[in-house]
Motif scaffolding. Structure first.
Motif, mmCIF file in Angstrom:
data_model
loop_
_atom_site.group_PDB
_atom_site.id
_atom_site.type_symbol
_atom_site.label_atom_id
_atom_site.label_comp_id
_atom_site.label_asym_id
_atom_site.label_seq_id
_atom_site.Cartn_x
_atom_site.Cartn_y
_atom_site.Cartn_z
ATOM 1 N N HIS A 144 3.633 10.981 11.750
ATOM 2 C CA HIS A 144 3.804 9.529 11.643
ATOM 3 C C HIS A 144 2.521 8.890 11.084
ATOM 4 C CE1 HIS A 144 5.292 5.561 12.645
ATOM 5 N NE2 HIS A 144 4.144 5.311 13.233
ATOM 6 N N PHE A 145 1.392 9.338 11.596
ATOM 7 C CA PHE A 145 0.107 8.808 11.128
ATOM 8 C C PHE A 145 -0.090 9.100 9.634
ATOM 9 C CE2 PHE A 145 -4.462 9.203 10.364
ATOM 10 C CZ PHE A 145 -4.897 7.965 10.811
ATOM 11 N N LEU A 146 0.252 10.314 9.228
ATOM 12 C CA LEU A 146 0.091 10.686 7.814
ATOM 13 C C LEU A 146 0.994 9.840 6.922
ATOM 14 C CD1 LEU A 146 -0.164 14.581 8.155
ATOM 15 C CD2 LEU A 146 -2.000 12.991 7.576
ATOM 16 N N LEU A 149 -0.660 6.670 6.312
ATOM 17 C CA LEU A 149 -1.716 6.771 5.291
ATOM 18 C C LEU A 149 -1.135 6.576 3.894
ATOM 19 C CD1 LEU A 149 -3.946 9.820 6.358
ATOM 20 C CD2 LEU A 149 -4.320 7.400 6.795
ATOM 21 N N GLU A 150 0.037 7.160 3.693
ATOM 22 C CA GLU A 150 0.685 7.003 2.381
ATOM 23 C C GLU A 150 1.123 5.561 2.175
ATOM 24 O OE1 GLU A 150 2.696 11.203 1.180
ATOM 25 O OE2 GLU A 150 3.864 9.878 2.437
ATOM 26 N N GLU A 151 1.764 4.996 3.178
ATOM 27 C CA GLU A 151 2.285 3.628 3.040
ATOM 28 C C GLU A 151 1.161 2.631 2.771
ATOM 29 O OE1 GLU A 151 6.171 4.476 5.829
ATOM 30 O OE2 GLU A 151 4.511 3.301 6.637
ATOM 31 N N HIS A 156 -4.110 9.563 -1.794
ATOM 32 C CA HIS A 156 -4.166 9.385 -3.249
ATOM 33 C C HIS A 156 -2.947 9.972 -3.959
ATOM 34 C CE1 HIS A 156 -8.237 8.066 -2.574
ATOM 35 N NE2 HIS A 156 -8.466 9.186 -1.901
ATOM 36 N N HIS A 157 -2.290 10.931 -3.314
ATOM 37 C CA HIS A 157 -1.099 11.573 -3.885
ATOM 38 C C HIS A 157 -0.081 11.705 -2.762
ATOM 39 C CE1 HIS A 157 -3.647 12.715 -7.273
ATOM 40 N NE2 HIS A 157 -4.524 13.154 -6.389
ATOM 41 N N PRO A 158 1.193 11.955 -3.092
ATOM 42 C CA PRO A 158 2.162 12.203 -2.016
ATOM 43 C C PRO A 158 1.691 13.386 -1.170
ATOM 44 C CG PRO A 158 3.273 12.010 -4.134
ATOM 45 C CD PRO A 158 1.798 12.055 -4.427
ATOM 46 N N LEU A 159 1.612 13.202 0.120
ATOM 47 C CA LEU A 159 1.071 14.285 0.966
ATOM 48 C C LEU A 159 2.000 15.489 1.016
ATOM 49 C CD1 LEU A 159 -0.632 12.219 3.807
ATOM 50 C CD2 LEU A 159 -1.677 13.369 1.852
#
Ligand SMILES: Nc1ncnc2c1ncn2[C@@H]1O[C@H](COP(=O)(O)O)[C@@H](O)[C@H]1O
Length: 177
Positions: A144-146, A149-151, A156-159
């Protein structure tokens, strides 16, 4: 994928659901003639997965830092032993030796290993992925945390370029196929 690095808990005091899943995964590695690459400790899920893997025929590569050796915490199951000075070179060697990394439930040591792999991938040092084996929803909070980070564009890139998630044993095996 023949060499699988496994990051997981060195605690002997965790719920048996995690031990059972670690043993199931270890047995699958042995039955499928994989190499287990791991930290070489004789504690917790680390010993569980190594014992199950070895009993079914896997080869076991332990990457062991001096501190573990000094404390007599090295498993007697190792077929190949790498001796390392500290946790940093240990992580580098596990990453170098393995084709793919699997994170079973674990604590700060496991988290350190996961993010070492992901961070190296994001700046192009390698293209190996970490698979979160989400036993019992153990990794839900981190996942959820990761996502956050994307949102919020801290990633910098899709994880998903650097990680995968297996919510069941069957999903894990499919990802490793
Ligand atoms: N003190 C440690 N003993 C065994 N393994 C360790 C230690 N510190 C880091 N590791 C690596 O991280 C996990 C286990 O640590 P946890 O904090 O229990 O998750 C394991 O994959 C080791 O390679």
């Amino acid at each position: 994928m023949n060499k699988i690095a496994v990051f997981c808990s060195a605690s002997d005091y965790i719920d048996s659901v995690y031990t059972e899943k670690a043993a199931q995964f270890g047995a699958w590695m042995g039955e499928n003639r994989k190499w287990l690459v791991y930290g070489g400790s004789n504690r917790g899920l680390m010993e569980t997965v190594a014992r199950a893997a070895k009993e079914k025929g896997a080869m076991i590569m332990g990457v062991v830092p001096t501190k573990l050796e000094e404390r007599g915490m090295v498993s007697d199951l190792l077929d190949v032993t790498f001796h390392t000075v500290n946790l940093s070179d240990r992580k580098d060697i596990m990453l170098q030796e393995a084709d793919v990394m699997v994170a079973l439930p674990g604590g700060v040591g496991t988290l350190d290993e996961i993010f070492h792999v992901m961070a190296g991938g994001t700046i192009g040092y390698h293209d190996k992925k970490i698979i979160f084996y989400n036993v019992n929803g153990f990794w839900d909070d981190i996942l959820h945390f990761l996502k956050g980070l994307e949102e919020q564009r801290f990633a910098h890139h899709p994880l998903n370029n650097y990680m995968q998630v297996a919510n069941t044993f069957e999903e894990l095996i499919q990802l490793l196929a």
